[in-house]
Scaffold this motif. Structure first.
Motif: not given
Length: 522
Positions: A378-384, A390-401
């Motif tokens: 249901p909540s998947s295995i995290p991607h890294r 930057v997606h849809a105006g939001y910052f997605i930092p390197k190393g984020s899960l």
């Protein structure tokens, strides 16, 4: 004989405590510095989410069970892309299939890595399985092995006769002992996947490898929940000795690691022995092992790719087929409609086969609805994330899960109206009606991390569904004149199952019972 002074263990213990205290202090200091630098450098704001506390972030907000429900509530409040921070680790939660596709598929080159999970990956040992291998050459090699075995309909077709045989054996077990439904499902699932991966034919009754897989995969589900163990949030804790207060996870990991080692080695040893004796049937492992002069690294990859296929195909199928019987118990109108289609298109003088599949649109829709209604991961295995984005105006930092909340995606009322209702007709067009999205495009993951066994899993559910509904009536139990109402409730963990329920399973007729018994070889 040289004997250590009696005070040495106490001194060692005190020094360990001091070392751990210094380690934690250093960790928190570096964490604060890292957080300040990241905020100074980031080109845009992080996605919204619950406000955290200094240093520890959102650790107190993290759910302890059924995390997909909490993630869904966050999505309703803050949007399809939300974020939290736990001890400096950014978690991005996606509650929309559209957003997940845009990020994990269209930008798959930077969203296909896996995090290092200290508990499940490093301490227990799942780091060598496909599900946790970092994105790179080894990952692509594993995927190539599995794609060759079952990556298209032509490859999967070689396993369909085996699927039919094991489905028939399942019917016989259920006919004889309907109260042990869950056990029979596990036996069937284990029999299919072990024959495919290792050429191993399971015993009719209790089989040691099926029992081992059952136990080890339950442990996998517990060991890999994001944030379930503090060592995943503070990796330095993996060096804490097992005797230290609060380090019980070390003993747990050692026990679970021993079980996993058995699950890897025992079927592999069976294949090698069969090949040495010249009696090995064709299987995933035996085919790969036919290559001469394999290096130790190549043997390790074959061993773990076979385990990956074995582990990935066992428990997921168990959950979906068990959910099928729950749905039929709760929705008798759906059961009757599917049976009417089978009676009309197949008849009642034989069992359905895969050759009938194109003639059974409602049964096919029912299979899709099981996948949607009961999400196994249901909540998947995290991607890294491997680089800043930057997606849809939001910052997605390197190393984020990045966690895809598949449960929410299949429960979105804007996509699937009345989502809690089990309704196969949502996938069948009538008089120009809109067919709702195929849940298989969501339930098996996204991008380069999509489950490679999707076709086999779907085939297993179809043949189990078609044959079971052809011969069995499934209904609510009546105990002392009172109807027992089952509930659709699922277990927590990475792999989720319907909680145990009771139902009545009886042959539809004497002729149906005779069809089940027609071939004693089953």
């Amino acid at each position: 004989m040289f004997v250590l002074p009696h005070y040495i263990p106490y001194v060692t213990g005190i020094m360990t405590i001091i070392s751990i205290s210094k380690l934690l202090l250093t960790f928190l200091s570096l964490l604060l510095l890292r957080t300040l630098v990241q905020r100074w450098r980031q080109p845009a704001a992080l996605p919204p989410g619950p406000k955290g506390l200094p240093l520890i972030g959102n650790i107190l907000d993290m759910p302890t069970e059924k995390e997909w429900l909490t993630f869904a509530r966050w999505g309703e409040k803050w949007g399809d892309i939300t974020s939290v921070n736990v001890f400096g680790q950014t978690l991005i939660i996606l509650n929309s299939a559209k957003v997940a596709t845009e990020m994990l598929e269209k930008k798959s080159s930077i969203y296909s890595d896996r995090p290092t999970l200290q508990m499940g990956g490093e301490l227990v040992g799942w780091k060598n399985a496909l599900v946790f291998i970092p994105y790179g050459d080894r990952f692509r090699r594993f995927r190539r092995y599995i794609h060759q075995a079952m990556g298209n309909n032509g490859a999967v077709s070689q396993y369909l006769p085996l699927e039919e045989i094991e489905a028939h054996r399942f019917l016989r077990r259920v006919l004889d002992e309907p109260e042990d439904l869950s056990l029979h499902i596990r036996k069937m699932s284990g029999a299919i996947i072990l024959r495919i991966t290792h050429g191993y034919e399971t015993r009719w009754n209790d089989d040691p490898l099926v029992e081992l897989a059952d136990k080890v995969l339950e442990q996998f589900s517990l060991a890999t929940v994001p944030g379930a163990f503090m060592v995943d949030l503070i990796p330095a804790l993996c060096h804490v000795p097992s005797w230290f207060p609060g380090a019980g996870f070390q003993k747990l990991a050692a026990s679970w690691s021993a079980g996993l080692s058995g699950m890897v080695e025992r079927p592999y040893t069976f294949v090698k022995r069969q090949m040495s004796d010249g009696i090995a049937p064709i299987s995933f492992a035996s085919t790969l092992l036919e290559t001469e002069s394999l290096s130790n690294e190549e043997e390790l990859d074959i061993k773990w790719s076979a385990l990956s296929l074995y582990a990935g195909g066992f428990d997921t199928t168990v959950s979906t087929i068990y959910a099928l019987f729950l749905a039929m118990t709760l929705y008798p109108d759906v059961l009757k409609k599917a049976q009417a289609e089978i009676d009309a298109m197949v008849g009642n003088d034989r069992l359905p086969t895969f050759s009938d599949r194109d003639e059974l649109p409602y049964v096919n829709a029912l299979v899709k609805e099981v996948h949607r209604w009961n999400v196994v991961v249901p909540s998947s295995i995290p991607h890294r994330v491997t680089q800043d984005d930057v997606h849809a105006g939001y910052f997605i930092p390197k190393g984020s899960l990045v966690i895809t909340n598949i449960w929410k995606m299949t429960r979105n009322p804007a996509v699937y109206p009345d989502p809690e209702r089990f309704d196969p007709s949502r996938f069948i067009s009538s008089e120009g009606g809109i067919v709702q999205p195929d849940p298989l495009e969501v339930c098996f993951g996204f991008g380069r991390r999509i489950c490679p066994g999707i076709l086999l899993a779907d085939a297993s559910l179809f043949i189990s569904c078609a044959t079971s509904l052809a011969v069995f009536d499934i209904s609510k139990c009546v105990v002392d004149g009172v109807v027992v109402e089952p509930k659709h409730e699922n277990t927590s963990g990475t792999l989720s199952h319907p909680k145990p329920f009771k139902c009545s399973i009886k042959p539809r007729s004497h002729k149906a019972a005779s069809l089940i018994k027609i071939d004693e070889n089953y």
